[in-house]
Design a protein around this motif. Structure first.
Motif, PDB file in Angstrom:
ATOM      1  N   THR A  13     -48.889 -66.530   3.674  1.00 33.12           N
ATOM      2  CA  THR A  13     -48.617 -66.941   4.812  1.00 33.12           C
ATOM      3  C   THR A  13     -49.641 -66.883   5.761  1.00 33.12           C
ATOM      4  N   LEU A  14     -50.929 -66.451   5.692  1.00 33.83           N
ATOM      5  CA  LEU A  14     -52.152 -66.170   6.680  1.00 33.83           C
ATOM      6  C   LEU A  14     -52.673 -67.515   7.120  1.00 33.83           C
ATOM      7  N   PRO A  15     -52.742 -68.436   6.156  1.00 37.24           N
ATOM      8  CA  PRO A  15     -53.393 -70.033   6.647  1.00 37.24           C
ATOM      9  C   PRO A  15     -52.302 -70.557   7.628  1.00 37.24           C
ATOM     10  N   ILE A  16     -50.922 -70.172   7.390  1.00 35.87           N
ATOM     11  CA  ILE A  16     -49.728 -70.875   8.113  1.00 35.87           C
ATOM     12  C   ILE A  16     -49.939 -70.125   9.664  1.00 35.87           C
ATOM     13  N   CYS A  17     -50.256 -68.888   9.651  1.00 33.26           N
ATOM     14  CA  CYS A  17     -50.331 -67.992  10.819  1.00 33.26           C
ATOM     15  C   CYS A  17     -51.301 -68.792  11.811  1.00 33.26           C
ATOM     16  N   ILE A  18     -52.443 -68.919  11.387  1.00 32.46           N
ATOM     17  CA  ILE A  18     -53.580 -69.611  12.115  1.00 32.46           C
ATOM     18  C   ILE A  18     -53.098 -70.611  12.597  1.00 32.46           C
ATOM     19  N   GLY A  19     -52.726 -71.747  12.022  1.00 29.83           N
ATOM     20  CA  GLY A  19     -52.122 -72.886  12.420  1.00 29.83           C
ATOM     21  C   GLY A  19     -50.997 -72.931  13.527  1.00 29.83           C
ATOM     22  N   PHE A  20     -49.777 -72.065  13.097  1.00 34.93           N
ATOM     23  CA  PHE A  20     -49.008 -71.857  13.961  1.00 34.93           C
ATOM     24  C   PHE A  20     -49.070 -71.446  15.015  1.00 34.93           C
ATOM     25  N   LEU A  21     -50.139 -70.348  15.363  1.00 34.91           N
ATOM     26  CA  LEU A  21     -50.358 -69.621  16.467  1.00 34.91           C
ATOM     27  C   LEU A  21     -51.083 -70.805  17.674  1.00 34.91           C
ATOM     28  N   PHE A  22     -51.613 -71.502  17.043  1.00 34.95           N
ATOM     29  CA  PHE A  22     -52.657 -72.465  17.979  1.00 34.95           C
ATOM     30  C   PHE A  22     -51.555 -73.582  18.227  1.00 34.95           C
ATOM     31  N   LEU A  23     -50.717 -74.212  17.287  1.00 32.03           N
ATOM     32  CA  LEU A  23     -49.836 -75.117  17.690  1.00 32.03           C
ATOM     33  C   LEU A  23     -48.562 -74.730  18.554  1.00 32.03           C
ATOM     34  N   GLY A  24     -48.240 -73.466  18.116  1.00 33.10           N
ATOM     35  CA  GLY A  24     -47.189 -72.790  18.983  1.00 33.10           C
ATOM     36  C   GLY A  24     -47.606 -72.671  20.308  1.00 33.10           C
ATOM     37  N   MET A  25     -48.907 -72.255  20.737  1.00 30.17           N
ATOM     38  CA  MET A  25     -49.466 -71.962  21.914  1.00 30.17           C
ATOM     39  C   MET A  25     -49.582 -73.301  22.708  1.00 30.17           C
ATOM     40  N   SER A  26     -50.050 -74.195  22.102  1.00 31.43           N
ATOM     41  CA  SER A  26     -49.913 -75.679  22.821  1.00 31.43           C
ATOM     42  C   SER A  26     -48.454 -76.140  23.322  1.00 31.43           C
ATOM     43  N   LYS A 125     -37.439 -61.851  -6.191  1.00 35.02           N
ATOM     44  CA  LYS A 125     -37.480 -63.029  -5.718  1.00 35.02           C
ATOM     45  C   LYS A 125     -37.012 -63.553  -4.113  1.00 35.02           C
ATOM     46  N   GLY A 126     -35.857 -62.897  -4.175  1.00 32.63           N
ATOM     47  CA  GLY A 126     -34.887 -63.249  -2.933  1.00 32.63           C
ATOM     48  C   GLY A 126     -35.861 -62.543  -1.753  1.00 32.63           C
ATOM     49  N   TRP A 127     -36.224 -61.346  -1.887  1.00 34.53           N
ATOM     50  CA  TRP A 127     -37.101 -60.756  -0.602  1.00 34.53           C
ATOM     51  C   TRP A 127     -38.257 -61.516  -0.587  1.00 34.53           C
ATOM     52  N   PHE A 128     -39.048 -61.869  -1.478  1.00 34.71           N
ATOM     53  CA  PHE A 128     -40.251 -62.683  -1.273  1.00 34.71           C
ATOM     54  C   PHE A 128     -39.822 -63.918  -0.351  1.00 34.71           C
ATOM     55  N   LEU A 129     -39.271 -64.793  -0.956  1.00 30.15           N
ATOM     56  CA  LEU A 129     -38.769 -65.949  -0.381  1.00 30.15           C
ATOM     57  C   LEU A 129     -38.397 -65.606   1.303  1.00 30.15           C
ATOM     58  N   PHE A 130     -37.602 -64.605   1.498  1.00 26.59           N
ATOM     59  CA  PHE A 130     -37.057 -64.362   2.787  1.00 26.59           C
ATOM     60  C   PHE A 130     -38.488 -63.842   3.572  1.00 26.59           C
ATOM     61  N   PHE A 131     -39.185 -63.127   3.194  1.00 30.43           N
ATOM     62  CA  PHE A 131     -40.286 -62.731   3.996  1.00 30.43           C
ATOM     63  C   PHE A 131     -41.414 -63.854   4.267  1.00 30.43           C
ATOM     64  N   VAL A 132     -41.632 -64.793   3.296  1.00 34.50           N
ATOM     65  CA  VAL A 132     -42.386 -65.920   3.561  1.00 34.50           C
ATOM     66  C   VAL A 132     -41.737 -66.847   4.745  1.00 34.50           C
ATOM     67  N   THR A 133     -40.381 -66.928   4.623  1.00 36.45           N
ATOM     68  CA  THR A 133     -39.817 -67.710   5.872  1.00 36.45           C
ATOM     69  C   THR A 133     -39.939 -66.827   6.995  1.00 36.45           C
ATOM     70  N   LEU A 134     -39.560 -65.418   7.123  1.00 39.12           N
ATOM     71  CA  LEU A 134     -39.548 -64.791   8.412  1.00 39.12           C
ATOM     72  C   LEU A 134     -41.003 -64.729   8.755  1.00 39.12           C
ATOM     73  N   LEU A 135     -42.022 -64.276   7.923  1.00 36.30           N
ATOM     74  CA  LEU A 135     -43.200 -64.245   8.600  1.00 36.30           C
ATOM     75  C   LEU A 135     -43.658 -65.509   9.299  1.00 36.30           C
ATOM     76  N   ASN A 136     -43.343 -66.747   8.693  1.00 42.56           N
ATOM     77  CA  ASN A 136     -43.716 -68.052   9.125  1.00 42.56           C
ATOM     78  C   ASN A 136     -43.145 -68.334  10.770  1.00 42.56           C
ATOM     79  N   GLN A 137     -41.865 -67.859  10.719  1.00 41.74           N
ATOM     80  CA  GLN A 137     -40.925 -68.101  11.953  1.00 41.74           C
ATOM     81  C   GLN A 137     -41.669 -67.245  13.192  1.00 41.74           C
ATOM     82  N   ILE A 138     -42.006 -65.928  12.748  1.00 42.21           N
ATOM     83  CA  ILE A 138     -42.619 -64.940  13.594  1.00 42.21           C
ATOM     84  C   ILE A 138     -43.880 -65.618  14.183  1.00 42.21           C
ATOM     85  N   TYR A 139     -44.634 -66.052  13.279  1.00 42.88           N
ATOM     86  CA  TYR A 139     -45.887 -66.796  13.657  1.00 42.88           C
ATOM     87  C   TYR A 139     -45.615 -67.728  15.004  1.00 42.88           C
TER      88      TYR A 139
END
Length: 227
Positions: A13-26, A125-139
């Motif tokens: 999710t790290l590449p998503i973090c960078i994009g989401f932070l900048f786009l979210g800030m805009s 698998k369920g927790w992996f999918l969950f944390f991918v989704t949760l981390l992206n929303q947090i970003y």
């Protein structure tokens, strides 16, 4: 088990973090420039969590109240998630209570990771999918909230900042064009949008254009290459 899943999900999710932070800030800056409190982008990114629709909602909140128009606009803008959801039915099977959140939080980026990446054998698998989704929303929530808060102390001319959403879709369009050799869907989208714009004008063309695009793609789907 949860910690292992979090550690496995985080690097993806790290590449998503960078994009989401900048786009979210805009997005946060845009909301603040329109006079909204930081609470609005924070809660909207929490409960809507659909970047394109959140940008569109800015104008919906500032215009006359048309609930039916807003409903169909949201449906059309996010119609692609219908196809995402169908393709993820097998992936989300047996995830228990997490399934409801996985459905709610499925954005383009979370879909691309959860669809393509298989968690390590020792990771649930369920927790992996969950944390991918949760981390992206947090970003996304963090970026939107920070942007709105910075809007209180950083004062500059925000004219044209709403163009960031147009720029996002242009980049997505160009990426899809480069990655695929089958360009008829892209050309259909451009043609339908241009036709609707010329006939109906800039204020009324979006919903009819999207309806025409869905119709054209439905008619042409049998000719699309399977890959």
């Amino acid at each position: 088990m949860k910690i292992k899943a979090l550690r496995a999900a985080f690097p993806h999710t790290l590449p998503i973090c960078i994009g989401f932070l900048f786009l979210g800030m805009s997005y946060g800056f845009l909301m603040r420039s329109k006079g909204f409190s930081f609470v609005y982008p924070m809660l909207m990114s929490l409960f809507i969590f659909a970047g394109s629709m959140e940008f569109v909602t800015v104008n919906l909140l500032l215009s006359a109240f048309h609930p039916l128009y807003g409903f169909f606009l949201a449906l059309m803008v996010n119609a692609r998630h219908l196809f995402y959801g169908i393709s993820m039915l097998e992936k989300y099977k047996n995830t228990g209570w997490k399934k409801a959140y996985l459905i709610f939080g499925m954005c383009d980026e979370s879909f691309s990771i959860n669809c393509a990446v298989e968690p390590p054998p020792q990771v649930d698998k369920g927790w992996f999918l969950f944390f991918v989704t949760l981390l992206n929303q947090i970003y996304w929530v963090t970026g939107a909230t920070l942007g709105a808060l910075l809007g209180y102390v950083l004062h500059f001319d925000t004219t044209g900042i709403e163009f960031v959403m147009t720029a996002l879709f242009v980049v997505m369009f160009l990426n899809q064009w480069e990655e695929n050799t089958w360009h008829r869907p892209a050309l259909a989208g451009l043609s339908c949008a241009l036709f609707s714009l010329l006939i109906l004008g800039a204020d009324r063309f979006i919903l009819p254009a999207m309806g025409l695009i869905v119709l054209c793609l439905s008619i042409d789907k049998k000719k699309m290459p399977k890959e």
